[in-house]
Design a protein around this motif. Sequence first.
Motif, mmCIF file in Angstrom:
data_model
loop_
_atom_site.group_PDB
_atom_site.id
_atom_site.type_symbol
_atom_site.label_atom_id
_atom_site.label_comp_id
_atom_site.label_asym_id
_atom_site.label_seq_id
_atom_site.Cartn_x
_atom_site.Cartn_y
_atom_site.Cartn_z
ATOM 1 N N LYS A 24 44.731 37.348 36.330
ATOM 2 C CA LYS A 24 44.047 37.611 37.584
ATOM 3 C C LYS A 24 44.927 38.491 38.476
ATOM 4 O O LYS A 24 46.140 38.525 38.310
ATOM 5 C CB LYS A 24 43.788 36.289 38.323
ATOM 6 N N GLN A 78 39.094 39.982 35.409
ATOM 7 C CA GLN A 78 38.900 39.214 34.174
ATOM 8 C C GLN A 78 37.490 39.366 33.626
ATOM 9 O O GLN A 78 37.301 39.529 32.420
ATOM 10 C CB GLN A 78 39.201 37.733 34.430
ATOM 11 N N ASN A 95 40.381 38.974 42.738
ATOM 12 C CA ASN A 95 41.328 38.473 41.743
ATOM 13 C C ASN A 95 40.636 38.204 40.404
ATOM 14 O O ASN A 95 41.125 38.570 39.338
ATOM 15 C CB ASN A 95 41.990 37.181 42.236
ATOM 16 N N GLN A 96 39.457 37.578 40.484
ATOM 17 C CA GLN A 96 38.741 37.200 39.249
ATOM 18 C C GLN A 96 38.002 38.369 38.623
ATOM 19 O O GLN A 96 37.734 38.388 37.428
ATOM 20 C CB GLN A 96 37.734 36.077 39.560
#
Length: 420
Positions: free
Chosen positions: A210, A223, A219-220
């Motif tokens: 992340k 992914q 942040n996510q």
Amino acid sequence: DGNDMPEIQTYVEENINPDMKSELFGVAKGKNLIFVSMESLQTFVINNTLNGEEVTPFLNDLIGDSYYFENFYHQTAQGKTSDSEFLVENSLYPLPRGAVFFTHGQNEYHAMPEILGEAGYYTSVFHANNKSFWNRDVMYDNIGYDEFYDVDSYEVTEENSIGWGLKDKPFFEQSMKYLQSIPQPFYSKFITLTNHYPFDLSEEDATIEKFDSNSKTLNQYFQTVRYMDESLKQFFDELKASGLYDNSVIVLMGDHYGISDFHNKAMGMYLDKEITPYDEVQLQRVPFFIHIPGKEGKVISKIAGQIDVKPTLLHLLGVDNSNDIGFGTDLFADDRKDFIALRDGSFVSNNYIYTEEKCYDRNTGEILYPMEEDETSERESSDTEEDNLCAPIKEKVDKELNYSDQIIYGDLFRFYNFDK
Ligand code: GP9
Ligand code: MN
């Protein structure tokens, strides 16, 4: 009412010139068209890294093998994915408020599925959500899709789902049996789902760290973007294994932004700059790839938008649309109109970016109008509208958005004959 149609038709003939073709007209004649709508994918992750790792290794490689438009903008509003679909199928703008899929799903349109259907294509949509989400079942039927493989066509379990539903890898995998069974040539649209806000992903599916900021969302995001990139690689491999790859034009497009301006601080940390309104417009770029078997890759820098997808794709397939009414142009033709209108009235032109009543230099991001107050200078701060280099383009942008809205609000295609 219908009396407005001749004026709009004249505008389109003179400014859009639907007859304008490129040397690529018909290069993919008779081929299948596979269109992938990539959920919430923005251009800022392409050819970018996180902790030294490529975020989208597959898509980065695909640039070398495709026409890749690096200055391609989404033009959606509140209708999100459905707005991007509306733009692509019709080359009309979505509405300033609400979702046109809901509010005008029963209008008369002249959309890609209908046109390609008449050209002998079998047309279908693959999307593992409820068929009535965004009123898709009604709209798809109306614009001429033969089949909608909705959530009921998929085996969805707790293990193969996250967030909004079926994960992209099993989605593509389970779609293959349908794709291999439908008649060719086909136009098939795939709509991905995993890279959707709030960008949740399980540990075992995550293959990149992340980001570290105050925004859990951003942040996510890296992914789920990486997961989608992997799912696309898998889809390409499956297309190759099935033999469909060599016979198909594959188009990939980001539908709209994923990270809103609410996360500007974290975005500024990642991009290592302060995010200004100019940058916010530049962040509305989404990836657009056209892969044609046997054609070498090329990065194309000219400004482009979702409004241009329909004429571009129809021309590649050799479908004449010179009687069409829409506001996009064939992106491979030389001479195209000189702006991309965003739905909020902001625009991008070759030289300028206009947003929030300011005119910026497109290359430098410098504010050209209005001039900053400068108390040390002798110059009287009296710049007039004439100094606003964006103003004449802004007028055209508003006019065009307004024509498109008139078509939709008045259901004006009832009064136009596309077969003349
Ligand atoms: C839902 C999917 C995502 O079916 O298209 O919707 P969005 O919120 O991005 O419009
Ligand atoms: Mn979406």
